[in-house]
Design an enzyme around this catalytic site. Structure first.
Site, PDB file in Angstrom:
ATOM      1  CG  MET A  31     127.053  90.108 101.891  1.00 21.21           C
ATOM      2  SD  MET A  31     128.369  91.158 101.305  1.00 21.21           S
ATOM      3  CE  MET A  31     129.780  90.184 101.711  1.00 21.21           C
ATOM      4  CB  ALA A  33     127.968  81.981  99.326  1.00 18.82           C
ATOM      5  N   GLY A  37     126.996  78.087 109.119  1.00 26.16           N
ATOM      6  CA  GLY A  37     127.080  79.245 110.031  1.00 26.16           C
ATOM      7  C   GLY A  37     125.833  80.106 109.883  1.00 26.16           C
ATOM      8  CG  HIS A  38     125.089  82.302 106.278  1.00 22.85           C
ATOM      9  ND1 HIS A  38     125.978  81.830 105.354  1.00 22.85           N
ATOM     10  CD2 HIS A  38     125.383  83.622 106.452  1.00 22.85           C
ATOM     11  CE1 HIS A  38     126.781  82.816 104.971  1.00 22.85           C
ATOM     12  NE2 HIS A  38     126.448  83.908 105.628  1.00 22.85           N
ATOM     13  N   GLY A 149     126.854  86.767 112.973  1.00 25.43           N
ATOM     14  CA  GLY A 149     127.791  85.740 113.422  1.00 25.43           C
ATOM     15  C   GLY A 149     129.043  86.368 114.018  1.00 25.43           C
ATOM     16  CE  LYS A 151     133.518  84.126 108.777  1.00 26.76           C
ATOM     17  NZ  LYS A 151     134.189  85.279 108.127  1.00 26.76           N
ATOM     18  CB  SER A 188     130.425  82.989 101.793  1.00 26.77           C
ATOM     19  OG  SER A 188     129.325  83.069 102.652  1.00 26.77           O
TER      20      SER A 188
HETATM   21  O1  PAF Z   1     128.432  89.739 107.287  1.00 31.50           O
HETATM   22  C1  PAF Z   1     127.973  89.899 106.152  1.00 31.50           C
HETATM   23  O2  PAF Z   1     127.650  88.950 105.427  1.00 31.50           O
HETATM   24  C2  PAF Z   1     127.793  91.320 105.618  1.00 31.50           C
HETATM   25  O3  PAF Z   1     128.813  92.147 106.045  1.00 31.50           O
HETATM   26  C3  PAF Z   1     126.413  91.921 105.946  1.00 31.50           C
HETATM   27  C4  PAF Z   1     126.218  92.099 107.429  1.00 31.50           C
HETATM   28  C5  PAF Z   1     125.327  91.022 105.385  1.00 31.50           C
HETATM   29  C6  PAF Z   1     126.284  93.286 105.288  1.00 31.50           C
HETATM   30  O4  PAF Z   1     126.391  93.210 103.903  1.00 31.50           O
END
Ligand code: PAF
Length: 280
Positions: A31, A33, A37-38, A149, A151, A188
């Protein structure tokens, strides 16, 4: 990095560049931000796949609080830098209307305890929205592997169940939870915490660590969680929602502590909802 803003652009890119032939496509749904971690998910995907699609979509159907949706951080310029540096090939940024094919809507989903306990209970409708959007994103991206992730431990159980039923050829890869140097789980939402809020929030991971250590030393799991619960409840400014042992596959609420694989926790600091977990 290639930026594609709609499902049609994404389809066309695959047809024009790969002639419809899909190699190993990795997918990191987000989503936005983006934080380290991403980045760790994207890095892992780029080691295992030829093409890595990173999506950014603040999905309206998974927010049970309007204020949370409105205040969700949006940092596209920085996200492009993070995703590219981590090895993403395509940044896919569809609108909710595009991905849902109209007004965003989520069918109710009932997978038993994994959708009704803890996060499913505290955030009514949240997993309906997650299932709806991940299903639609999988249809759009058609990945071989999708990275999440840990988390969001319960989300992984929910996505695995949905994917087993609707996308059995997609491998769900559960990735390590990433923390800052003081142990706070990266999220985020952490951007919205003040310095004092961050210090207070660090108690969450410290308590989880202490519970796990006590259990290792032979203290009963339930007793150990109770000690942590008391400690967190007494911290001024931290509102504890739950702390509990769970089995990460079932998420069933059982009075027995056998079968617990993790301790999970949710709490609010400065109005920001934080979740965390530790493996036992
Ligand atoms: O973990 C997230 O950021 C959201 O729940 C996801 C998996 C992108 C779905 O909108």
């Amino acid at each position: 990095m290639i930026i594609l803003k709609s499902t049609i652009e994404l389809n066309n890119w695959f047809i024009e560049n790969l002639n419809g032939f899909v190699e190993n496509v990795g997918f990191v749904p987000t989503m936005g931000a983006l934080h380290m971690g991403h980045a760790s998910l994207i890095e892992k995907a780029s080691k295992e796949c030829q093409i890595v699609v990173v999506s950014i979509l603040v999905n309206p159907t998974q927010f049970n609080e309007k204020a949370d949706l409105l205040s969700y951080p949006r940092t596209l310029e920085n996200d492009i830098i993070v995703a590219e540096k981590a090895g993403g090939t395509i940044l896919f940024t569809p609108s909710p209307k595009d991905i849902y094919g109209g007004t965003p809507y989520a069918e109710p989903v009932d997978y038993g305890p994994i959708t009704s306990t803890f996060e499913g209970f505290s955030r009514q409708g949240h997993f309906d929205g997650v299932v709806a959007v991940v299903d639609k994103l999988f249809l759009a991206v058609k990945p071989n592997r999708a990275y999440f992730g840990s988390k969001d431990l319960q989300q992984i159980a929910v996505v695995e169940r949905m994917s087993n039923e609707r996308h059995p050829n997609i491998k769900i890869v559960s990735c390590e939870l990433i923390r800052d140097e003081n142990g706070l789980a990266l999220s985020s939402r952490n951007i919205r915490l003040s310095y004092a809020g961050i210090i207070l929030a660090q108690n969450i991971s410290q308590e989880l660590k202490t519970v796990a250590e006590r259990v290792k030393d032979g203290v009963d799991m339930i007793d150990s969680v109770e000690i942590a619960k008391k400690k967190l409840k007494n911290l001024e400014g931290l509102e504890l929602e739950y702390i509990s042992g769970v089995n990460c596959k079932t998420f069933s609420i059982s009075p027995e502590n056998r079968g617990w694989s993790h301790i999970i926790v949710a709490a609010r600091v400065e109005g920001v909802r934080l979740i965390d977990n530790i493996e036992l």
